[in-house]
Design an enzyme around this catalytic site. Structure first.
Site, short mmCIF file in Angstrom:
data_model
loop_
_atom_site.label_atom_id
_atom_site.label_comp_id
_atom_site.label_asym_id
_atom_site.label_seq_id
_atom_site.Cartn_x
_atom_site.Cartn_y
_atom_site.Cartn_z
N THR A 24 0.77 -1.03 -0.03
CA THR A 24 -0.25 -0.52 0.18
C THR A 24 0.90 1.08 0.28
O THR A 24 1.70 1.48 1.11
CB THR A 24 -0.86 -0.10 1.35
OG1 THR A 24 -1.80 0.56 0.66
CG2 THR A 24 -0.34 -0.07 2.63
N CYS A 30 -3.30 7.39 7.41
CA CYS A 30 -4.08 6.38 7.69
C CYS A 30 -2.98 5.56 8.30
O CYS A 30 -2.00 5.68 8.66
CB CYS A 30 -4.03 5.94 5.84
SG CYS A 30 -5.49 7.24 5.73
N HIS A 47 -5.54 -1.20 4.92
CA HIS A 47 -5.11 0.31 4.79
C HIS A 47 -6.10 0.85 5.38
O HIS A 47 -7.49 1.29 4.84
CB HIS A 47 -5.25 0.23 3.56
CG HIS A 47 -4.50 1.93 3.40
ND1 HIS A 47 -3.98 2.66 2.33
CD2 HIS A 47 -4.96 2.80 4.15
CE1 HIS A 47 -3.39 3.73 2.52
NE2 HIS A 47 -4.30 4.21 3.03
#
Lengths: 161, 208
Positions: A24, A30, A47
């Site tokens: 990711t 995040c 994620h």
């Protein structure tokens, strides 16, 4: 080695078994959460973007820490993951902007991290390594063949978590 | 009596057109400020206003791991939300060359002076945009002091995504091209009013 890169978007979760890499990009506030069961070489990467799902009708379960982690554990368990031997690592939760005189702004990273830890504790899963906080974005990848987790940031060497 | 928008997505063509019209005036004000500051002709194309998801916004502006600088200003009072201006290296270099007489091969090599110059320019662009906007719409907007970061593009764009994540999964990207020295340089201006504010803007303009 990187012949099978599986990309995980924002508010999403992907997993694979045996070989390949789940990756990711550019985690800001995040958080990326990897679960890896070495006995069966099953690994997933989640994620999340926000701490809690407030609307139970919201179908985007992987957007939130609470619903995302529960759903990830449920899914991976269905594929044979055993919680007690699973290795958990987390990264992200940065504070990208600092606004003077407004300390609340941009605390979302911190709140995300706190919620991720709380949910994992409730699930009785121990975090074996983490790279959270700071003010920079991170790319996180999990090599499912080896269980290795790497963190890439700008201007720093790749870090093994 | 009137419908309320729940997300940026709900804007119809007329409403988007109105936003585009305002943006066009906002960006021309921004270009004028930039031109005065740099003592240089700055032309702009008619901006496009796009309501896009995260992945699309990233790919319109650049690469997800690309290093960019961004200036962020928070809006409050009658309109609440964020303004974000993203400098890619080409635009940054044109500005810095004129302003401090230096060019850089990458953002890593920039010193404090270059970095704060960019922050200031970002702030000026945002302020002149917002000023034009307030006059046109007839709203009061207070702006915070600017905050800047040098980071991966993808990481920067998660900030507004997370800030309004409970309201919308979309971003409003105002894409205009600055034309300087015969070169087209893409800007990265994002105006992100919260949903209540978007509704009141459109109401004030009489389209909602």
């Amino acid at each position: 080695m990187a012949e099978r890169d599986i990309k995980v978007g924002i508010g999403d979760m992907k997993f694979t078994r045996g070989t390949g890499t789940v990756i990711t990009y550019a985690l800001g506030s995040c958080i990326g959460i990897t679960l890896y069961d070495p006995a069966i070489k099953l690994g997933g990467l989640l994620h999340i973007m926000l701490p809690t799902r407030t609307d139970p009708g919201d179908t985007k379960v992987f957007k939130y820490a609470d619903s995302g982690i529960h759903e990830m554990i449920r899914k991976l368990s269905a594929f044979g993951m055993v919680k007690s031997r699973t290795i958990v690592k987390i990264a992200g939760g940065a504070k990208m902007f600092d606004i003077k005189g407004n300390t609340d702004f941009g605390n979302i990273g911190q709140r995300n991290a706190a919620m991720v830890k709380k949910i994992l504790m409730e699930e009785k899963m121990r975090i074996s390594a983490e790279d959270t906080g700071g003010a920079y974005a991170r790319t996180m990848l999990l090599n499912v063949a080896t269980g290795e987790v790497l963190i890439r940031t700008v201007g720093k060497p790749e870090k093994r978590l | 009596m009137n419908k309320k928008l729940k997300s940026y997505d709900d804007m119809n063509l007329l409403e988007l057109d109105v936003m585009k019209e305002i943006s066009s005036i906002g960006t021309s004000h921004a270009a004028t400020s930039l031109s005065k500051l740099l003592q240089k002709e700055v032309r702009i194309s008619i901006p496009e206003v796009n309501v896009l998801g995260y992945d699309e916004t990233v790919s319109r502006i650049g690469e997800i791991e690309e290093l960019v600088t961004a200036t962020l200003v928070q809006m409050s009072n009658e309109v609440n939300g964020l303004m974000l201006f993203i400098f890619k290296l080409d635009l940054a270099n044109v500005v810095l060359e004129k302003l401090i007489g230096k060019k850089y091969d990458s953002f890593d090599q920039m010193d404090e002076l270059a970095y704060s110059a960019l922050e200031e320019i970002g702030n000026i662009i945002i302020c002149s945009y917002v000023n034009a906007f307030t006059q046109l719409v007839g709203v009061e907007i207070d702006l915070s002091v600017p905050s800047s970061t040098l980071n991966m593009l993808g990481g920067i764009l998660t900030v507004p995504m997370a800030e309004y994540g409970y309201e919308s999964d979309k971003l409003m990207y105002i894409n205009a091209e600055f034309i300087m020295d015969g070169r087209k340089l893409s800007d990265g201006l994002l105006m992100l009013p919260d949903i209540n504010s978007l509704n009141s803007i459109l109401e004030k303009l009489g389209v909602l």
